[in-house]
Design a protein around this motif. Structure first.
Motif, PDB file in Angstrom:
ATOM      1  N   SER A 110    -130.586 -57.072 -24.363  1.00 33.85           N
ATOM      2  CA  SER A 110    -131.883 -57.001 -25.032  1.00 33.85           C
ATOM      3  C   SER A 110    -132.002 -55.770 -25.922  1.00 33.85           C
ATOM      4  N   SER A 166    -130.700 -68.866  -9.871  1.00 33.19           N
ATOM      5  CA  SER A 166    -131.583 -68.107 -10.756  1.00 33.19           C
ATOM      6  C   SER A 166    -130.849 -67.766 -12.046  1.00 33.19           C
ATOM      7  N   HIS A 167    -131.373 -68.231 -13.169  1.00 26.44           N
ATOM      8  CA  HIS A 167    -130.810 -67.851 -14.459  1.00 26.44           C
ATOM      9  C   HIS A 167    -131.192 -66.409 -14.806  1.00 26.44           C
ATOM     10  N   LEU A 168    -132.161 -65.873 -14.112  1.00 24.91           N
ATOM     11  CA  LEU A 168    -132.557 -64.488 -14.341  1.00 24.91           C
ATOM     12  C   LEU A 168    -131.502 -63.530 -13.773  1.00 24.91           C
ATOM     13  N   PHE A 202    -133.051 -65.567 -26.158  1.00 25.31           N
ATOM     14  CA  PHE A 202    -133.053 -64.925 -24.842  1.00 25.31           C
ATOM     15  C   PHE A 202    -133.093 -63.407 -24.971  1.00 25.31           C
ATOM     16  N   SER A 228    -133.110 -59.044 -15.172  1.00 26.55           N
ATOM     17  CA  SER A 228    -132.153 -59.976 -15.777  1.00 26.55           C
ATOM     18  C   SER A 228    -130.739 -59.426 -15.722  1.00 26.55           C
ATOM     19  N   ASP A 249    -136.395 -58.823 -19.331  1.00 31.71           N
ATOM     20  CA  ASP A 249    -136.796 -58.581 -17.951  1.00 31.71           C
ATOM     21  C   ASP A 249    -135.793 -57.610 -17.321  1.00 31.71           C
ATOM     22  N   ASN A 303    -129.871 -57.975 -19.069  1.00 37.37           N
ATOM     23  CA  ASN A 303    -130.850 -57.054 -19.653  1.00 37.37           C
ATOM     24  C   ASN A 303    -130.244 -56.136 -20.700  1.00 37.37           C
ATOM     25  N   ALA A 358    -136.055 -63.673 -22.120  1.00 41.01           N
ATOM     26  CA  ALA A 358    -135.583 -63.540 -20.738  1.00 41.01           C
ATOM     27  C   ALA A 358    -134.741 -62.287 -20.514  1.00 41.01           C
TER      28      ALA A 358
END
Length: 177
Positions: A132, A48-50, A116, A126, A123, A129, A120
């Motif tokens: 972000s 999972s890249h998340l 990103f 993530s 999220d 995160n 992504a």
């Protein structure tokens, strides 16, 4: 075929991602040996890249493919060249090395990081995160630092030295042509 996070210290993960130490090479070689020998229904872990980790208890099943495409930064490496050591590349019939100027790679990395950051990374699940919430300027600074300390270092130490082992070298230009 990366090691799960519990095998690596979470604080060290970002520093080691893409480096040979982050790959479970023995498991990848077993997978390739099973495929090459014609074994049916071979399991491949899902990444999972998340969450930046292997998804527990989830697998793709590869069932006797005519052609298997194996993508990865380090598949042409030969390690320490110990006698009788098996390498991932021993299972590769044809290899393509996609090359580009290092400055282009760095530019593409920073651009992708910024995309990103607005996608992504937002999220809450993530792994990235926290990125972000950075300003554009802070994001560029962080991405540049990651490139310098991790990705660029990995490129020079582990990826570029494998270039000449490829069957074909493709060179990409500025617009990915």
């Amino acid at each position: 075929f990366l090691y799960p996070l519990e095998k690596l210290k979470k604080d060290d993960l970002l520093q080691k991602t893409g480096f040979p130490i982050s790959y479970d090479t023995a498991k990848l070689i077993r997978f390739l040996a099973d495929i090459k020998s014609g074994k049916p229904s071979v399991k491949s872990p899902i990444y999972s890249h998340l969450t930046y980790d292997i998804v527990p208890d989830k697998f793709d099943i590869v069932d006797q493919p005519d052609i298997l495409i194996l993508e990865g930064l380090n598949v042409l490496q030969t390690g320490s060249n110990k006698a009788n050591q098996t390498f991932v590349s021993d299972f590769v019939d044809f290899s393509i090395y996609v090359d580009a100027d290092e400055e282009l790679l760095k530019h593409w990395y920073i651009s992708r990081f910024l995309k990103f950051r607005e996608g992504a990374f937002t999220d809450p699940e993530s792994y990235f995160n926290n990125y972000s919430k950075l300003s554009r300027e802070e994001s560029i600074e962080i991405a540049s630092s990651i490139w310098q300390e991790i990705n660029g270092l990995n490129l020079k130490q582990n990826i570029l030295p494998t270039k000449e082992r490829a069957s074909l070298i493709l060179t990409k230009g500025q617009s990915h042509t």
